[in-house]
Structures are given as C-alpha cells and as structure tokens.
Design a protein around this motif. Structure first.
Motif, PDB file in Angstrom:
ATOM      1  N   GLN A   1       0.832  -1.203   0.000  1.00 23.49           N
ATOM      2  CA  GLN A   1       0.000   0.000   0.000  1.00 23.49           C
ATOM      3  C   GLN A   1       0.867   1.253   0.000  1.00 23.49           C
ATOM      4  O   GLN A   1       0.629   2.189  -0.772  1.00 23.49           O
ATOM      5  CB  GLN A   1      -0.922  -0.005   1.222  1.00 23.49           C
ATOM      6  CG  GLN A   1      -1.834   1.193   1.284  1.00 23.49           C
ATOM      7  CD  GLN A   1      -2.684   1.208   2.544  1.00 23.49           C
ATOM      8  OE1 GLN A   1      -2.600   0.318   3.378  1.00 23.49           O
ATOM      9  NE2 GLN A   1      -3.497   2.234   2.685  1.00 23.49           N
TER      10      GLN A   1
ATOM     11  N   LYS B   1       3.930   1.548  -1.014  1.00 19.42           N
ATOM     12  CA  LYS B   1       4.628   1.622  -2.305  1.00 19.42           C
ATOM     13  C   LYS B   1       3.717   2.211  -3.374  1.00 19.42           C
ATOM     14  O   LYS B   1       4.129   3.085  -4.143  1.00 19.42           O
ATOM     15  CB  LYS B   1       5.084   0.213  -2.686  1.00 19.42           C
ATOM     16  CG  LYS B   1       5.921   0.121  -3.923  1.00 19.42           C
ATOM     17  CD  LYS B   1       6.376  -1.317  -4.104  1.00 19.42           C
ATOM     18  CE  LYS B   1       6.752  -1.613  -5.521  1.00 19.42           C
ATOM     19  NZ  LYS B   1       7.057  -3.011  -5.755  1.00 19.42           N
ATOM     20  N   GLN B   2       2.463   1.775  -3.387  1.00 18.47           N
ATOM     21  CA  GLN B   2       1.508   2.300  -4.367  1.00 18.47           C
ATOM     22  C   GLN B   2       1.238   3.777  -4.126  1.00 18.47           C
ATOM     23  O   GLN B   2       1.185   4.571  -5.075  1.00 18.47           O
ATOM     24  CB  GLN B   2       0.201   1.504  -4.313  1.00 18.47           C
ATOM     25  CG  GLN B   2       0.335   0.097  -4.849  1.00 18.47           C
ATOM     26  CD  GLN B   2      -0.896  -0.761  -4.576  1.00 18.47           C
ATOM     27  OE1 GLN B   2      -1.708  -0.448  -3.718  1.00 18.47           O
ATOM     28  NE2 GLN B   2      -1.015  -1.864  -5.297  1.00 18.47           N
ATOM     29  N   GLU B   3       1.066   4.158  -2.851  1.00 16.63           N
ATOM     30  CA  GLU B   3       0.823   5.567  -2.525  1.00 16.63           C
ATOM     31  C   GLU B   3       2.022   6.430  -2.919  1.00 16.63           C
ATOM     32  O   GLU B   3       1.856   7.533  -3.434  1.00 16.63           O
ATOM     33  CB  GLU B   3       0.522   5.723  -1.032  1.00 16.63           C
ATOM     34  CG  GLU B   3      -0.837   5.175  -0.638  1.00 16.63           C
ATOM     35  CD  GLU B   3      -1.058   5.160   0.868  1.00 16.63           C
ATOM     36  OE1 GLU B   3      -0.154   5.570   1.630  1.00 16.63           O
ATOM     37  OE2 GLU B   3      -2.142   4.727   1.286  1.00 16.63           O
TER      38      GLU B   3
ATOM     39  N   HIS C   1       4.276   5.804  -5.301  1.00 12.15           N
ATOM     40  CA  HIS C   1       4.348   5.927  -6.766  1.00 12.15           C
ATOM     41  C   HIS C   1       3.260   6.858  -7.294  1.00 12.15           C
ATOM     42  O   HIS C   1       3.499   7.626  -8.226  1.00 12.15           O
ATOM     43  CB  HIS C   1       4.270   4.554  -7.434  1.00 12.15           C
ATOM     44  CG  HIS C   1       5.523   3.761  -7.310  1.00 12.15           C
ATOM     45  ND1 HIS C   1       6.716   4.141  -7.880  1.00 12.15           N
ATOM     46  CD2 HIS C   1       5.802   2.615  -6.645  1.00 12.15           C
ATOM     47  CE1 HIS C   1       7.656   3.273  -7.607  1.00 12.15           C
ATOM     48  NE2 HIS C   1       7.135   2.337  -6.845  1.00 12.15           N
ATOM     49  N   SER C   2       2.088   6.808  -6.677  1.00  7.19           N
ATOM     50  CA  SER C   2       1.006   7.695  -7.097  1.00  7.19           C
ATOM     51  C   SER C   2       1.378   9.156  -6.827  1.00  7.19           C
ATOM     52  O   SER C   2       1.224  10.019  -7.699  1.00  7.19           O
ATOM     53  CB  SER C   2      -0.277   7.337  -6.345  1.00  7.19           C
ATOM     54  OG  SER C   2      -1.300   8.237  -6.636  1.00  7.19           O
ATOM     55  N   ALA C   3       1.900   9.421  -5.626  1.00  5.59           N
ATOM     56  CA  ALA C   3       2.305  10.789  -5.280  1.00  5.59           C
ATOM     57  C   ALA C   3       3.456  11.257  -6.167  1.00  5.59           C
ATOM     58  O   ALA C   3       3.475  12.408  -6.615  1.00  5.59           O
ATOM     59  CB  ALA C   3       2.708  10.858  -3.806  1.00  5.59           C
TER      60      ALA C   3
ATOM     61  N   SER D   1       4.106  10.271  -9.214  1.00  7.35           N
ATOM     62  CA  SER D   1       3.579  10.525 -10.563  1.00  7.35           C
ATOM     63  C   SER D   1       2.865  11.869 -10.631  1.00  7.35           C
ATOM     64  O   SER D   1       3.039  12.625 -11.589  1.00  7.35           O
ATOM     65  CB  SER D   1       2.612   9.411 -10.974  1.00  7.35           C
ATOM     66  OG  SER D   1       3.299   8.196 -11.091  1.00  7.35           O
ATOM     67  N   LYS D   2       2.052  12.167  -9.594  1.00  7.80           N
ATOM     68  CA  LYS D   2       1.346  13.450  -9.570  1.00  7.80           C
ATOM     69  C   LYS D   2       2.330  14.607  -9.517  1.00  7.80           C
ATOM     70  O   LYS D   2       2.170  15.613 -10.206  1.00  7.80           O
ATOM     71  CB  LYS D   2       0.398  13.512  -8.367  1.00  7.80           C
ATOM     72  CG  LYS D   2      -0.842  12.680  -8.525  1.00  7.80           C
ATOM     73  CD  LYS D   2      -1.722  12.763  -7.296  1.00  7.80           C
ATOM     74  CE  LYS D   2      -2.905  11.822  -7.406  1.00  7.80           C
ATOM     75  NZ  LYS D   2      -3.687  11.765  -6.163  1.00  7.80           N
TER      76      LYS D   2
ATOM     77  N   GLU E   1       4.006  15.034 -12.881  1.00  8.88           N
ATOM     78  CA  GLU E   1       3.111  15.691 -13.838  1.00  8.88           C
ATOM     79  C   GLU E   1       3.013  17.184 -13.557  1.00  8.88           C
ATOM     80  O   GLU E   1       3.009  18.000 -14.482  1.00  8.88           O
ATOM     81  CB  GLU E   1       1.711  15.062 -13.753  1.00  8.88           C
ATOM     82  CG  GLU E   1       1.616  13.685 -14.353  1.00  8.88           C
ATOM     83  CD  GLU E   1       0.253  13.047 -14.093  1.00  8.88           C
ATOM     84  OE1 GLU E   1      -0.717  13.780 -13.804  1.00  8.88           O
ATOM     85  OE2 GLU E   1       0.157  11.818 -14.173  1.00  8.88           O
TER      86      GLU E   1
END
Length: 106
Positions: free
Chosen positions: A37, A39-41, A43-45, A47-48, A51
């Motif tokens: 969880q 790790k996913q958070e 990578h999501s942060a 990526s944002k 961007e």
C-alpha cells in the motif's frame, strides 16, 4: 509422574510455538500489505508531482542577455571587466525572474 509433567510441558511449549508462529505469519502478512500500500501511494504521489513539475512552463529566462555575456567573455577573455555592465543587467534580470516566479507560483 515426572514423564507426564514433561509431556505436559512439551505440549504447552509446542502450543506456544504454534501460537507464536501464527502471530508472526499474521504480522508478516500485515507488514507486506502495508508495504504494498505504501509503495503504491508513493508511486502515485511521485507521478502526480512529476506531472505537476512537467506541466509548468519552464521557458529560459534572460536568454538574450546570457548570450550577450557569453559572447562578451569570449571576445574579451583577458579584459572581462568590459562585460560588467552586461553581467549587472543579467543579474537584475535573473532577480526579477525569481521574484516573478515566487509571486506567480509561491
């Protein structure tokens, strides 16, 4: 009598061992789930953020003055003081751009 006590103690130790092994397995499972969880958070942060940084318009600032200074230093390699007025203008331009960036994006 002594053999029965030893067997009873052995059974208790085996039960405790099984209990602790089960507890460890559950902790490892929860730790693994939290890791996935997190790790996913992350990578999501990331990526944002990437961007957001990429979407900003990063035009070069004071490029005309920069080119003039480089040319001046090339032409006056042994007398760089001749370029001091250009250098002063360039620094003023950079400082103005910094202030503008802070006001608009700060």
């Amino acid at each position: 009598m002594m053999a029965q006590q030893l067997q009873k103690k052995d059974a208790q130790l085996k039960a405790l061992d099984a209990f602790y092994k089960e507890q460890m397995a559950q902790l490892e499972k929860r730790n693994s789930e939290k890791y996935i969880q997190s790790k996913q958070e992350f990578h999501s942060a990331a990526s944002k953020t990437e961007e957001n940084v990429r979407s900003r318009n990063m035009n070069p600032v004071c490029s005309g003055l920069q080119a003039q200074i480089l040319s001046c230093y090339r032409d006056n390699g042994d007398q760089t003081l001749r370029c001091s007025d250009l250098a002063k203008q360039y620094m003023q331009c950079i400082n103005a751009a910094k202030k503008n960036l802070l006001v608009n994006h700060g």
